[in-house]
Design a protein around this motif. Structure first.
Motif, PDB file in Angstrom:
ATOM      1  N   LEU A 196       0.387  -8.994  14.060  1.00 15.37           N
ATOM      2  CA  LEU A 196       0.397 -10.178  13.531  1.00 15.37           C
ATOM      3  C   LEU A 196       0.891 -10.181  12.054  1.00 15.37           C
ATOM      4  N   ASN A 197       1.509 -11.130  11.616  1.00 14.40           N
ATOM      5  CA  ASN A 197       2.174 -11.072  10.422  1.00 14.40           C
ATOM      6  C   ASN A 197       1.125 -11.339   9.073  1.00 14.40           C
ATOM      7  N   ASN A 198       0.607 -10.605   8.846  1.00 14.18           N
ATOM      8  CA  ASN A 198      -0.751 -10.661   8.001  1.00 14.18           C
ATOM      9  C   ASN A 198      -0.891  -9.638   6.854  1.00 14.18           C
ATOM     10  N   LYS A 199      -1.925  -9.550   6.242  1.00 14.67           N
ATOM     11  CA  LYS A 199      -2.239  -8.580   5.079  1.00 14.67           C
ATOM     12  C   LYS A 199      -2.714  -7.169   5.602  1.00 14.67           C
ATOM     13  N   TYR A 200      -3.020  -7.569   6.663  1.00 16.96           N
ATOM     14  CA  TYR A 200      -3.785  -6.218   7.402  1.00 16.96           C
ATOM     15  C   TYR A 200      -2.864  -5.320   7.877  1.00 16.96           C
ATOM     16  N   THR A 201      -1.973  -6.044   8.306  1.00 20.07           N
ATOM     17  CA  THR A 201      -0.751  -5.172   9.211  1.00 20.07           C
ATOM     18  C   THR A 201      -0.010  -4.363   7.760  1.00 20.07           C
ATOM     19  N   LYS A 202       0.120  -5.234   6.770  1.00 23.38           N
ATOM     20  CA  LYS A 202       0.667  -4.693   5.694  1.00 23.38           C
ATOM     21  C   LYS A 202      -0.067  -3.415   5.333  1.00 23.38           C
ATOM     22  N   TRP A 203      -1.448  -3.456   5.158  1.00 21.02           N
ATOM     23  CA  TRP A 203      -2.194  -2.655   4.570  1.00 21.02           C
ATOM     24  C   TRP A 203      -2.131  -1.315   5.607  1.00 21.02           C
ATOM     25  N   TYR A 204      -2.252  -1.670   6.855  1.00 21.59           N
ATOM     26  CA  TYR A 204      -2.022  -0.425   7.862  1.00 21.59           C
ATOM     27  C   TYR A 204      -0.992   0.249   7.725  1.00 21.59           C
ATOM     28  N   PHE A 205       0.092  -0.174   7.676  1.00 16.40           N
ATOM     29  CA  PHE A 205       1.376   0.434   7.450  1.00 16.40           C
ATOM     30  C   PHE A 205       1.549   1.279   6.052  1.00 16.40           C
ATOM     31  N   GLU A 206       0.870   0.698   5.025  1.00 13.31           N
ATOM     32  CA  GLU A 206       0.972   1.388   3.820  1.00 13.31           C
ATOM     33  C   GLU A 206       0.124   2.625   3.946  1.00 13.31           C
ATOM     34  N   VAL A 207      -1.124   2.811   4.614  1.00 15.50           N
ATOM     35  CA  VAL A 207      -1.872   3.882   4.742  1.00 15.50           C
ATOM     36  C   VAL A 207      -1.287   5.047   5.344  1.00 15.50           C
ATOM     37  N   ILE A 208      -0.646   4.347   6.712  1.00  9.89           N
ATOM     38  CA  ILE A 208       0.303   5.409   7.496  1.00  9.89           C
ATOM     39  C   ILE A 208       1.311   6.009   6.825  1.00  9.89           C
ATOM     40  N   GLU A 209       2.202   4.960   6.047  1.00 12.60           N
ATOM     41  CA  GLU A 209       3.344   5.861   5.122  1.00 12.60           C
ATOM     42  C   GLU A 209       2.853   6.806   4.309  1.00 12.60           C
ATOM     43  N   ASN A 210       1.663   6.445   3.489  1.00 13.73           N
ATOM     44  CA  ASN A 210       1.180   7.101   2.599  1.00 13.73           C
ATOM     45  C   ASN A 210       0.606   8.567   2.874  1.00 13.73           C
ATOM     46  N   ALA A 211       0.063   8.662   4.278  1.00 14.04           N
ATOM     47  CA  ALA A 211      -0.338   9.863   4.969  1.00 14.04           C
ATOM     48  C   ALA A 211       0.803  10.806   5.264  1.00 14.04           C
ATOM     49  N   LYS A 212       1.858  10.004   5.723  1.00 15.19           N
ATOM     50  CA  LYS A 212       3.080  10.745   6.194  1.00 15.19           C
ATOM     51  C   LYS A 212       3.545  11.564   4.990  1.00 15.19           C
ATOM     52  N   LYS A 213       3.727  11.001   3.726  1.00 15.41           N
ATOM     53  CA  LYS A 213       4.478  11.588   2.457  1.00 15.41           C
ATOM     54  C   LYS A 213       3.500  12.738   1.787  1.00 15.41           C
ATOM     55  N   ARG A 214       2.387  12.843   2.147  1.00 15.45           N
ATOM     56  CA  ARG A 214       1.421  13.649   1.334  1.00 15.45           C
ATOM     57  C   ARG A 214       1.289  15.105   1.825  1.00 15.45           C
ATOM     58  N   ASN A 215       0.933  15.985   1.206  1.00 10.69           N
ATOM     59  CA  ASN A 215       0.646  17.284   1.909  1.00 10.69           C
ATOM     60  C   ASN A 215      -0.805  17.209   2.664  1.00 10.69           C
ATOM     61  N   GLN A 216      -0.653  17.674   3.751  1.00 12.07           N
ATOM     62  CA  GLN A 216      -1.992  17.315   4.562  1.00 12.07           C
ATOM     63  C   GLN A 216      -3.452  17.936   3.973  1.00 12.07           C
ATOM     64  N   GLU A 217      -4.242  17.146   4.179  1.00 13.50           N
ATOM     65  CA  GLU A 217      -5.814  17.590   3.761  1.00 13.50           C
ATOM     66  C   GLU A 217      -6.274  18.598   4.676  1.00 13.50           C
ATOM     67  N   LEU A 218      -7.316  19.204   4.192  1.00 13.15           N
ATOM     68  CA  LEU A 218      -7.976  20.409   5.182  1.00 13.15           C
ATOM     69  C   LEU A 218      -8.530  19.617   6.298  1.00 13.15           C
ATOM     70  N   MET A 219      -9.391  18.563   5.854  1.00 12.27           N
ATOM     71  CA  MET A 219      -9.976  17.817   6.940  1.00 12.27           C
ATOM     72  C   MET A 219      -9.144  16.383   7.304  1.00 12.27           C
ATOM     73  N   TYR A 220      -8.598  16.411   8.584  1.00  8.44           N
ATOM     74  CA  TYR A 220      -7.960  15.357   8.995  1.00  8.44           C
ATOM     75  C   TYR A 220      -8.231  15.076  10.395  1.00  8.44           C
ATOM     76  N   GLU A 221      -7.819  14.110  10.811  1.00  7.11           N
ATOM     77  CA  GLU A 221      -7.899  13.536  12.324  1.00  7.11           C
ATOM     78  C   GLU A 221      -6.490  12.911  12.830  1.00  7.11           C
ATOM     79  N   LYS A 222      -6.041  13.243  13.821  1.00  2.31           N
ATOM     80  CA  LYS A 222      -4.864  12.518  14.502  1.00  2.31           C
ATOM     81  C   LYS A 222      -5.145  11.269  14.925  1.00  2.31           C
ATOM     82  N   HIS A 223      -3.989  10.654  14.395  1.00  3.13           N
ATOM     83  CA  HIS A 223      -4.161   9.181  14.813  1.00  3.13           C
ATOM     84  C   HIS A 223      -3.028   8.395  15.552  1.00  3.13           C
ATOM     85  N   HIS A 224      -2.862   7.855  16.486  1.00  6.51           N
ATOM     86  CA  HIS A 224      -1.712   7.124  17.335  1.00  6.51           C
ATOM     87  C   HIS A 224      -1.278   5.933  16.380  1.00  6.51           C
ATOM     88  N   ILE A 225      -0.212   5.894  15.937  1.00  6.22           N
ATOM     89  CA  ILE A 225       0.166   4.890  15.136  1.00  6.22           C
ATOM     90  C   ILE A 225       0.242   3.630  16.024  1.00  6.22           C
TER      91      ILE A 225
END
Length: 217
Positions: free
Chosen positions: A3-32
């Protein structure tokens, strides 16, 4: 799909930020794109999220989908809250959030199975099927089971299950049994009478001096 809403925008912002950073010691794999929505296990569809991010993303997925896809995402969120596994922790939420999540999941599930969406809609059991179901229900109640359960196992069934389990364990070597069932907390003990290994609690209850293979002195 989204859906074209704020939740979709927030979702992909979280995804993009996670891709850019150095990985945390504690993480879980997520299917985009979740597998239930056609996503794959390919590297480009996977991202490493912190447990908090993972939970938030699944909450957002419910709000950025509709129809059958929303039902699937609601179910995925339900599984994330309740189903334990060896690789991911489950999430504890406050009572207010838990109630809202459960109510939303319930509403989505009801809507998904209402009228034409229900594969049994417009159909009825035959008289023969109803009689068989009624008979099975009475047998369960007479056997002392609670409603909806299959009741206690008969002695014949118990022996059959026991025989199958024994046959399975007999086929395993001592090393295989220890590797498959040992944990950091439990050290398996070998019974001196049947030469099989068991957890300390199992050994104390059924083996040692209580073992069926023990020869009476």
């Amino acid at each position: 799909m989204w859906l074209n809403n704020k939740y979709t925008k927030w979702y992909f912002e979280v995804i993009e930020n996670a891709k850019k950073r150095n990985q945390e010691l504690m993480y879980e794999k997520h299917h985009i794109v979740p597998k239930s929505l056609g996503g794959s296990n390919k590297k480009e569809n996977l991202v490493k999220l912190t447990p908090r991010e993972h939970f938030i993303c699944h909450m957002l997925l419910v709000k950025m989908t509709k129809g059958e896809n929303k039902v699937k995402m609601s179910y995925a969120l339900h599984m994330l809250l309740h189903v334990e596994n060896a690789y991911q922790k489950r999430y504890k939420v406050n009572s207010y959030l838990y109630e809202n999540l459960k109510n939303n999941i319930r509403i989505d599930m009801i809507a998904a199975n209402r009228k034409e969406n229900n594969p049994f809609y417009g159909k009825k059991h035959s008289a023969k099927t109803r009689a068989e179901l009624s008979k099975l229900r009475r047998e369960r109640i007479e056997a002392g089971s609670s409603e909806g359960n299959f009741g206690p196992l008969s002695e014949e069934k118990r022996k059959k299950v026991s025989k199958g389990v024994s046959k399975y364990f007999a086929a395993l070597s001592k090393e295989e049994r220890s590797k498959k069932y040992s944990t950091s907390k439990d050290k398996f003990v070998e019974c001196e009478h049947c030469n099989r290994t068991f957890s300390p609690s199992n050994y104390a209850q059924w083996h040692g001096d209580k073992c069926k293979k023990r020869k009476e002195v």
